[in-house]
Design an enzyme around this catalytic site. Structure first.
Site, short mmCIF file in Angstrom:
data_model
loop_
_atom_site.label_atom_id
_atom_site.label_comp_id
_atom_site.label_asym_id
_atom_site.label_seq_id
_atom_site.Cartn_x
_atom_site.Cartn_y
_atom_site.Cartn_z
CB CYS A 112 -0.92 0.02 1.21
SG CYS A 112 -2.05 -1.37 1.25
CG HIS A 251 -3.13 3.58 2.32
ND1 HIS A 251 -3.70 3.24 1.12
CD2 HIS A 251 -3.18 2.45 3.10
CE1 HIS A 251 -4.08 1.98 1.16
NE2 HIS A 251 -3.78 1.47 2.35
CG ASN A 281 -6.76 -0.67 1.45
OD1 ASN A 281 -6.05 -0.24 0.54
ND2 ASN A 281 -6.26 -1.16 2.56
N1 ACO Z 1 -18.89 -8.88 8.97
C1 ACO Z 1 -19.37 -9.24 10.18
N2 ACO Z 1 -18.57 -9.66 11.15
C2 ACO Z 1 -17.25 -9.72 10.91
C3 ACO Z 1 -16.69 -9.36 9.67
C4 ACO Z 1 -17.58 -8.93 8.67
N3 ACO Z 1 -17.15 -8.57 7.46
N4 ACO Z 1 -15.37 -9.52 9.73
C5 ACO Z 1 -15.09 -9.96 10.97
N5 ACO Z 1 -16.21 -10.09 11.68
C6 ACO Z 1 -16.39 -10.55 13.05
C7 ACO Z 1 -15.22 -11.40 13.52
O1 ACO Z 1 -15.37 -12.72 13.08
C8 ACO Z 1 -15.33 -11.25 15.01
O2 ACO Z 1 -16.32 -12.12 15.46
P1 ACO Z 1 -16.12 -12.94 16.85
O3 ACO Z 1 -15.99 -11.88 17.90
O4 ACO Z 1 -17.35 -13.76 16.93
O5 ACO Z 1 -14.86 -13.72 16.65
C9 ACO Z 1 -15.85 -9.84 15.18
O6 ACO Z 1 -16.40 -9.45 13.92
C10 ACO Z 1 -14.77 -8.86 15.58
O7 ACO Z 1 -13.65 -9.11 14.74
P2 ACO Z 1 -12.37 -8.22 14.83
O8 ACO Z 1 -11.38 -8.66 13.82
O9 ACO Z 1 -11.94 -8.15 16.25
O10 ACO Z 1 -13.01 -6.84 14.39
P3 ACO Z 1 -12.37 -5.43 14.47
O11 ACO Z 1 -13.24 -4.56 15.27
O12 ACO Z 1 -10.91 -5.47 14.81
O13 ACO Z 1 -12.49 -4.96 12.95
C11 ACO Z 1 -11.11 -4.77 10.97
C12 ACO Z 1 -11.89 -5.71 11.91
C13 ACO Z 1 -12.10 -3.83 10.33
C14 ACO Z 1 -10.43 -5.61 9.89
C15 ACO Z 1 -10.08 -4.00 11.81
O14 ACO Z 1 -9.29 -4.86 12.57
C16 ACO Z 1 -9.23 -3.13 10.98
O15 ACO Z 1 -9.66 -2.11 10.51
N6 ACO Z 1 -7.94 -3.50 10.78
C17 ACO Z 1 -7.06 -2.82 9.91
C18 ACO Z 1 -6.96 -3.64 8.72
C19 ACO Z 1 -6.80 -2.88 7.43
O16 ACO Z 1 -7.25 -1.79 7.23
N7 ACO Z 1 -6.13 -3.54 6.54
C20 ACO Z 1 -5.98 -3.06 5.25
C21 ACO Z 1 -4.69 -3.45 4.70
S1 ACO Z 1 -3.41 -2.62 5.49
C22 ACO Z 1 -3.51 -1.10 5.06
O17 ACO Z 1 -3.87 -0.75 3.99
C23 ACO Z 1 -3.19 -0.17 6.13
#
Ligand code: ACO
Length: 324
Positions: A112, A251, A281
């Site tokens: 990215c 980004h 993204n």
């Molecule tokens: N829909 C519904 N529920 C979901 C989904 C979805 N799409 N995805 C995950 N869940 C569930 C999980 O299974 C979990 O359930 P559980 O508690 O029963 O196990 C629950 O939601 C919470 O999951 P977490 O992973 O803890 O959710 P979080 O609040 O951390 O959000 C996210 C997830 C959005 C991916 C977050 O961690 C994030 O923003 N991370 C950064 C990742 C990113 O932006 N990456 C991009 C590439 S890197 C870059 O460009 C910077």
């Protein structure tokens, strides 16, 4: 002063994939995606919208704005992790499509952060050879490398391309400085494997597939801290006050990363350009797409500082300061 952006362009695929559409693909909801990521829709490439084709159209739009024709381009760099072929590079396909006969061309991979790292490369080329005209592109079709059964990742990404034409100008504007960083120790938190190796000695016992793998929470934590650190260091090194930034173009990873970064920095939210709600993204394409939108909306003011920052697989991250 240095490397100046003469023109910007972008190209998004026609097909819009909404959160409601995703509800039909994986177990998720529009509400979950919007509140966790800030994304409402993303664009998904269809037939004839390979990475190099999106890149070519973005480049044509940037060249048109710059008043530069393909035959004048000396170098084409494409930042991508999702070219339709491993070899030749995406940049070589763009060179062919444009008819940029004079240009040499190659790809770079900093995930990215690819476009940001590319700005630094172009800045250095132009400082050593002031006659060159360079096309820098960020282009991705991550939909081709997404696991559409993994709700943790498939909701995040989108396809698109953005481009800039750059040239050295003896004027008080252009790229001021960059602060770029990597930490390969953290590679496994955000990665994408190659096709399985045909050399048994080099093949993985358990090949996880060729799609994006991500530890979302860890990425989140590092992304905020890393970008904040890179920005603070850069501004203090350059003795530029946060108040004198005209616009920050980060980004477009997700809204919660951006909100947290903005509040930790203390920069007014109205000075931060955000379009992640529309495109998701788009990895290396996200910054040049945002730059082009901000430019065409008249949000980039002559003489103002533009602060660009990114974070991605590697990990790679950094910040760049440009005087517009
Ligand atoms: N829909 C519904 N529920 C979901 C989904 C979805 N799409 N995805 C995950 N869940 C569930 C999980 O299974 C979990 O359930 P559980 O508690 O029963 O196990 C629950 O939601 C919470 O999951 P977490 O992973 O803890 O959710 P979080 O609040 O951390 O959000 C996210 C997830 C959005 C991916 C977050 O961690 C994030 O923003 N991370 C950064 C990742 C990113 O932006 N990456 C991009 C590439 S890197 C870059 O460009 C910077």
């Amino acid at each position: 002063m240095g490397a100046v952006i003469l023109g910007t362009g972008s190209c998004l695929p026609d097909r819009v994939l909404s959160n409601h559409d995703l509800e039909e693909i994986v177990e998720t909801s529009d509400e979950w995606i919007r509140t966790r990521t800030g994304i409402n829709t993303r664009r998904i490439a269809g037939k004839g919208e390979e990475t190099y084709r999106l890149a070519t159209v973005a480049a044509q739009r940037a060249m048109e704005m710059a008043g530069v024709i393909a035959e004048e381009i000396d170098l084409i760099i494409v930042a991508t992790i999702s070219s339709h072929m491993l070899m030749p590079s995406c940049a070589c396909f763009v060179q062919k499509e444009l008819g940029a006969v004079k240009a040499f061309a190659y790809d770079i991979n900093a995930a990215c952060s690819g476009f940001l790292f590319g700005i630094d490369i172009v800045d250095k080329y132009l400082r050593s050879d002031r006659e060159k005209k360079i096309l820098l592109i960020g282009a991705e079709t991550l939909s081709s490398r997404t696991n559409w059964e993994d709700r943790n990742t498939c909701i995040l990404f989108g396809d698109g391309a953005g481009a800039v034409v750059m040239e050295y100008r003896d004027e008080a504007r252009g790229v001021v400085a960059s602060n770029l960083c990597s930490d390969g120790n953290l590679w496994s938190l955000l990665c994408m494997h190659n096709a399985p190796s045909s050399n048994p000695d080099l093949s993985l016992a358990d090949h996880p597939g060729t799609h994006i793998l991500m530890e979302g929470r860890e990425v989140f934590k590092y992304a905020v801290k890393a970008m904040e650190g890179a920005i603070v260091d850069l501004l203090s090194r350059e003795k530029v006050d946060l108040d004198s930034i005209g616009l920050m173009i980060p980004h477009q990873a997700n809204i919660r990363i951006l909100n947290k970064l903005v509040s930790r920095l203390g920069i007014p939210p109205e000075k931060v350009f955000i379009n992640v709600q529309k495109y998701g993204n788009t990895s290396a394409a996200s910054i040049p797409i945002a730059l082009d939108e901000a430019n065409r909306e008249g949000k980039l003011k002559a003489d103002e500082f533009i602060l660009v920052c990114s974070f991605g697989g590697g990990f790679t991250w950094g910040a760049t300061l440009v005087r517009w």
